[in-house]
Scaffold this active site. Structure first.
Site, PDB file in Angstrom:
ATOM      1  CE1 TYR A 137      37.846 -63.474  38.892  1.00 50.53           C
ATOM      2  CE2 TYR A 137      36.700 -64.974  37.419  1.00 50.53           C
ATOM      3  CZ  TYR A 137      37.349 -63.774  37.633  1.00 50.53           C
ATOM      4  OH  TYR A 137      37.502 -62.881  36.599  1.00 50.53           O
ATOM      5  CG  PHE A 143      39.383 -59.649  27.313  1.00 53.04           C
ATOM      6  CD1 PHE A 143      39.522 -58.634  26.368  1.00 53.04           C
ATOM      7  CD2 PHE A 143      38.161 -60.288  27.423  1.00 53.04           C
ATOM      8  CE1 PHE A 143      38.452 -58.259  25.565  1.00 53.04           C
ATOM      9  CE2 PHE A 143      37.083 -59.917  26.623  1.00 53.04           C
ATOM     10  CZ  PHE A 143      37.236 -58.901  25.688  1.00 53.04           C
TER      11      PHE A 143
HETATM   12  N1  LIG Z   1      41.598 -61.024  31.580  1.00 55.87           N
HETATM   13  C1  LIG Z   1      40.503 -61.786  31.534  1.00 55.87           C
HETATM   14  O1  LIG Z   1      40.429 -62.777  30.772  1.00 55.87           O
HETATM   15  C2  LIG Z   1      39.315 -61.468  32.400  1.00 55.87           C
HETATM   16  C3  LIG Z   1      38.142 -62.199  32.198  1.00 55.87           C
HETATM   17  C4  LIG Z   1      37.029 -61.936  32.964  1.00 55.87           C
HETATM   18  C5  LIG Z   1      37.088 -60.938  33.936  1.00 55.87           C
HETATM   19  N2  LIG Z   1      38.240 -60.240  34.131  1.00 55.87           N
HETATM   20  C6  LIG Z   1      38.235 -59.226  35.171  1.00 55.87           C
HETATM   21  O2  LIG Z   1      38.684 -57.999  34.624  1.00 55.87           O
HETATM   22  C7  LIG Z   1      39.303 -57.214  35.645  1.00 55.87           C
HETATM   23  C8  LIG Z   1      40.664 -56.763  35.144  1.00 55.87           C
HETATM   24  O3  LIG Z   1      41.472 -57.919  34.980  1.00 55.87           O
HETATM   25  P1  LIG Z   1      42.783 -57.944  34.059  1.00 55.87           P
HETATM   26  O4  LIG Z   1      42.677 -59.149  33.221  1.00 55.87           O
HETATM   27  O5  LIG Z   1      43.008 -56.616  33.457  1.00 55.87           O
HETATM   28  O6  LIG Z   1      43.875 -58.296  35.170  1.00 55.87           O
HETATM   29  P2  LIG Z   1      45.123 -57.471  35.710  1.00 55.87           P
HETATM   30  O7  LIG Z   1      45.704 -58.329  36.782  1.00 55.87           O
HETATM   31  O8  LIG Z   1      45.986 -57.028  34.585  1.00 55.87           O
HETATM   32  O9  LIG Z   1      44.455 -56.183  36.352  1.00 55.87           O
HETATM   33  C9  LIG Z   1      43.793 -56.190  37.571  1.00 55.87           C
HETATM   34  C10 LIG Z   1      44.311 -55.014  38.363  1.00 55.87           C
HETATM   35  O10 LIG Z   1      43.551 -54.886  39.569  1.00 55.87           O
HETATM   36  C11 LIG Z   1      44.435 -54.568  40.616  1.00 55.87           C
HETATM   37  N3  LIG Z   1      43.837 -54.958  41.886  1.00 55.87           N
HETATM   38  C12 LIG Z   1      43.548 -56.202  42.323  1.00 55.87           C
HETATM   39  N4  LIG Z   1      43.015 -56.143  43.549  1.00 55.87           N
HETATM   40  C13 LIG Z   1      42.963 -54.830  43.879  1.00 55.87           C
HETATM   41  C14 LIG Z   1      42.520 -54.123  45.022  1.00 55.87           C
HETATM   42  N5  LIG Z   1      42.009 -54.767  46.087  1.00 55.87           N
HETATM   43  N6  LIG Z   1      42.605 -52.774  45.029  1.00 55.87           N
HETATM   44  C15 LIG Z   1      43.106 -52.102  43.966  1.00 55.87           C
HETATM   45  N7  LIG Z   1      43.558 -52.724  42.850  1.00 55.87           N
HETATM   46  C16 LIG Z   1      43.479 -54.057  42.825  1.00 55.87           C
HETATM   47  C17 LIG Z   1      45.704 -55.367  40.287  1.00 55.87           C
HETATM   48  O11 LIG Z   1      46.814 -54.854  40.971  1.00 55.87           O
HETATM   49  C18 LIG Z   1      45.780 -55.181  38.778  1.00 55.87           C
HETATM   50  O12 LIG Z   1      46.455 -53.988  38.455  1.00 55.87           O
HETATM   51  C19 LIG Z   1      39.351 -58.108  36.887  1.00 55.87           C
HETATM   52  O13 LIG Z   1      38.269 -57.781  37.710  1.00 55.87           O
HETATM   53  C20 LIG Z   1      39.178 -59.506  36.330  1.00 55.87           C
HETATM   54  O14 LIG Z   1      38.594 -60.383  37.258  1.00 55.87           O
HETATM   55  C21 LIG Z   1      39.363 -60.477  33.385  1.00 55.87           C
END
Ligand SMILES: NC(=O)c1ccc[n+]([C@@H]2O[C@H](COP(=O)([O-])OP(=O)(O)OC[C@H]3O[C@@H](n4cnc5c(N)ncnc54)[C@H](O)[C@@H]3O)[C@@H](O)[C@H]2O)c1
Length: 251
Positions: free
Chosen positions: A157, A190
């Site tokens: 990751y 988040f």
């Molecule tokens: N939530 C956190 O604490 C956090 C922290 C740091 C980074 N992030 C990053 O933020 C972004 C959004 O995360 P989130 O927390 O909203 O999670 P989430 O799981 O709610 O949303 C991620 C979305 O991406 C979609 N997805 C995954 N792989 C995919 C692909 N190959 N093609 C198309 N869609 C795809 C999933 O189906 C999901 O709808 C991610 O990149 C995650 O790594 C989140």
């Protein structure tokens, strides 16, 4: 810009959905690219008219081409927000042996290759648009603070997110002459569906680690920053931490 369209990947949940909502509220048309047709239909019902869902995978060329085409058909593609991504946890050596090479590649494919795939195809479409106020468009990618302080079990990751952070400046340098900016947001904790996999006690303890505010971030706070980035022409080629001052400990 009355005909401005935004492409939001992963826009069916979490940070992407909140961003799609924010941009709709700001008057943009929104195209969501996501994998789940069911959640895509829910998102369109929630966001209303001027929102389109395109099912697909960010790492698949023809899926992204379709989404970019759809965005261009609905108006002028001015903003791309890459929120699609997946979490992953596995130590490099565990009781079951070495880290799966296949899993490592899958995480890189979804988070890094997928982001790059969207950037290159969307930027190509943006390059053909007429500039407005000296800009053609803005691309916002999502890394993570794990890009800088990945925890135990986050080799895949963290590598994928460090790649997103690392390509931000060269992308901005490549695309600057085309009047396109590239900015990355590195969120801390988040509260999204991705965080729901954690046991409640662990989730609460993690929130306590944030210096101020002492809690998980809200998806709307991420969306607010994205909206600001789109409007502020001086922000470019940078990865912005959005983490309440959190520095992740080793585990
Ligand atoms: N939530 C956190 O604490 C956090 C922290 C740091 C980074 N992030 C990053 O933020 C972004 C959004 O995360 P989130 O927390 O909203 O999670 P989430 O799981 O709610 O949303 C991620 C979305 O991406 C979609 N997805 C995954 N792989 C995919 C692909 N190959 N093609 C198309 N869609 C795809 C999933 O189906 C999901 O709808 C991610 O990149 C995650 O790594 C989140």
């Amino acid at each position: 810009m009355s005909d401005a369209t935004a492409l939001v990947t992963g826009g069916t949940s979490g940070l992407g959905l909140a961003t799609a909502e924010r941009l709709r509220a700001a008057g943009m048309r929104v195209v969501i690219l996501g994998r789940s047709r069911e959640r895509g239909e829910e998102a369109v019902a929630r966001l209303g008219a001027e929102t389109v869902f395109v099912p697909g995978d960010v790492a698949v060329e023809k899926d992204v081409e379709r989404a970019v085409r759809e965005a261009a058909l609905r108006g002028t593609l001015r903003a791309v927000v890459n929120c699609a991504g997946r979490a992953h946890a596995a130590r490099v050596v565990s009781r079951s042996g070495p880290h799966s090479l296949k899993e490592f590649a899958e995480v890189i494919e979804a988070n890094l290759l997928g982001t790059f795939n969207v950037v290159r195809l969307a930027a190509d479409a943006m390059a053909a648009t007429e500039p407005v106020a000296g800009e053609r468009g803005v691309i916002v990618n999502t890394a993570s603070i794990a890009a800088f302080e990945g925890q135990t079990g986050q080799a895949a990751y963290a590598a994928s997110k460090a790649g997103v952070a690392g390509m931000t400046l060269p992308l901005a340098r490549d695309l600057g002459p085309l009047l396109i900016r590239v900015v990355t947001v590195a969120p801390g904790l988040f509260d999204t569906p991705a965080a729901d996999v954690l046991p409640a006690a662990r989730k609460a303890a993690l929130g306590e680690l944030v210096p101020q505010p002492r809690r998980w971030g809200r998806a709307e706070e991420f969306a607010e920053l994205v909206h600001h980035i789109l409007r502020n022409p001086m922000i470019n080629g940078e990865t912005i931490r959005l983490d309440g001052g959190l520095r992740l400990p080793s585990r």
